[in-house]
Design an enzyme around this catalytic site. Structure first.
Site, short mmCIF file in Angstrom:
data_model
loop_
_atom_site.label_atom_id
_atom_site.label_comp_id
_atom_site.label_asym_id
_atom_site.label_seq_id
_atom_site.Cartn_x
_atom_site.Cartn_y
_atom_site.Cartn_z
N GLY A 7 -67.67 -29.75 -18.57
CA GLY A 7 -66.29 -30.64 -18.58
C GLY A 7 -66.86 -32.02 -18.03
N ALA A 8 -68.11 -32.47 -18.31
CA ALA A 8 -68.50 -33.58 -17.81
C ALA A 8 -67.83 -35.04 -18.31
CB ALA A 8 -70.16 -33.66 -17.90
N ILE A 12 -62.47 -35.82 -13.70
CA ILE A 12 -63.32 -35.42 -12.58
C ILE A 12 -64.80 -35.29 -12.90
CG2 ILE A 12 -63.60 -33.31 -11.13
CD1 ILE A 12 -60.66 -32.75 -11.62
N GLY A 13 -65.10 -34.81 -14.25
CA GLY A 13 -66.38 -34.58 -14.41
C GLY A 13 -67.33 -35.80 -14.61
N ASP A 34 -70.07 -31.41 -22.47
CA ASP A 34 -68.60 -31.52 -22.62
C ASP A 34 -68.39 -31.41 -24.16
OD1 ASP A 34 -65.74 -32.04 -22.71
OD2 ASP A 34 -65.93 -32.78 -20.64
N ARG A 88 -53.71 -31.99 -14.54
CA ARG A 88 -51.90 -31.64 -13.98
C ARG A 88 -51.42 -33.16 -14.46
NH1 ARG A 88 -50.91 -30.56 -8.00
NH2 ARG A 88 -48.74 -30.21 -8.71
N VAL A 124 -64.17 -25.89 -10.25
CA VAL A 124 -63.22 -26.86 -9.79
C VAL A 124 -61.79 -26.70 -10.58
CG1 VAL A 124 -62.98 -29.53 -9.72
CG2 VAL A 124 -65.19 -28.37 -9.23
N THR A 125 -62.01 -26.30 -11.94
CA THR A 125 -60.82 -26.27 -12.78
C THR A 125 -59.51 -25.54 -12.22
OG1 THR A 125 -62.32 -26.41 -14.54
CG2 THR A 125 -59.90 -25.94 -15.11
N HIS A 184 -55.53 -22.06 -3.39
CA HIS A 184 -55.90 -23.45 -3.77
C HIS A 184 -54.43 -23.78 -4.54
CE1 HIS A 184 -57.64 -27.17 -4.19
NE2 HIS A 184 -57.81 -27.18 -5.78
#
Length: 324
Positions: A7-8, A12-13, A34, A88, A124-125, A184
């Site tokens: 997911g780079a 975030i990635g 990705d 989100r 992380v997702t 989380h």
């Protein structure tokens, strides 16, 4: 030693990949994957930064890589960090992300199980509460599940608690520590302010401060989403927190002592939900020890009892996604 970011090319990635290029130990390999065709270019971009970390990118649409197949990026990796999925948007909860992100993470973990079954996996997702149990079930089905090698990254909750407490109490943020356990999501994050320290000393809070801080820490993700007015979520602080966590685990795999909070499988019979954010000691093979959580005060115990069924339902949702 090698780290792979799945997911780079996302919000975030990309930042996470940059930070790992800057911070990983000399000689480390960094693989970026990705489905976006820009991914090899991201690796080229960060490869121009003068550090001794070797970065290479792979795209699902690259003709040299099987379509949407991260196998080449995963080959011989020691640590996989998963940031793939949608972010989100205003009005969305982490649960709203489930229908899309669950399938993405399931597919990626299936590839990890096939290509690098001994690798540690940090998720992380979002929603982490549900996606970590999904990953565990996928690995179980493949016969390669090792609870010491799977963790949800909750570092951002700890980072936020540290920041907000230091601001309120006018303390040097570097000296502040705040345990944050639970899950989380806004309803399952549990900051333990009764155990917050600054310069090694317990901090005093009024009940009003405790309630206000607790709610701010729980809802900090929403605070960012709303502040960005539809333009994104907490990508930068999440990437920095993810990089902190990944770097700490990577160094632990090299033999450095490391304790971090992470969402992991609880000890059987511990009284905690099956998956829960605990203080964890990492070592050469991943999780070495789940450390005890100090006794909660009355307010925290009430919060724990309230979050427990919510977190257990999140976990069950993940397990049923893999085993309907």
């Amino acid at each position: 030693m090698k780290v792979t970011v799945l997911g780079a090319a996302g919000g975030i990635g990309q930042t996470l990949s940059l930070l790992l290029k800057l911070r990983l130990p000399a000689g480390a390999d960094l693989a970026l994957y990705d489905i976006s065709p820009v991914t090899p270019g991201i690796a080229v971009d960060i490869s121009h930064i003068p550090t001794s970390v070797n970065a290479i990118g792979y795209a699902g649409e690259d003709p040299s890589v099987a379509l949407k197949d991260p196998s080449v990026a995963l080959k011989d990796t020691n640590l996989v960090i998963i940031t793939a999925g949608i972010a989100r948007k205003p009005g969305m909860t982490r649960a709203d992300l489930f229908n899309i992100n669950a399938g993405i993470v399931k597919d990626l973990v299936e590839k990890v199980a096939e290509v690098c079954p001994m690798a540690c996996i940090g998720i992380v997702t979002n929603p982490v509460n549900t996606l970590v149990p999904i990953a565990a079930e996928v690995l179980r089905k493949a016969g390669v599940y090792d609870k010491s090698k799977l963790f949800g990254v909750t570092t951002l909750d700890v980072v936020r608690a540290k920041t907000f407490v230091s601001e309120l109490k006018h303390k040097n943020v570097e000296t502040v520590t705040v345990p944050v356990v639970g899950g989380h999501s806004g309803t399952t994050i549990l900051p333990l302010l009764s155990q917050a320290l600054a310069e090694g000393r317990l901090l005093d809070f009024s009940q009003t401060e405790i309630e206000s801080l607790t709610q701010r820490i729980k809802n900090a993700g929403t605070e960012v989403v709303e502040a960005k007015a539809g333009g994104g979520s907490a990508t930068l602080s999440m990437a920095e927190s993810g990089a902190r966590f990944a770097l700490a685990v990577f160094k632990a795999l090299l033999g450095e002592d490391c304790v971090r909070y992470a969402y992991v499988q609880s000890k059987e019979g511990s009284g905690y939900p099956e998956f829960f954010a605990h203080p964890v000691r990492f070592g050469l093979k991943g999780i070495e020890e789940i450390l005890p959580i100090a006794p909660l005060n009355e307010y925290e115990q009430t919060q724990f009892e309230e979050l427990k069924p919510i977190l257990e339902a999140d976990i069950e949702l993940g397990k049923k996604f893999v085993n309907p």
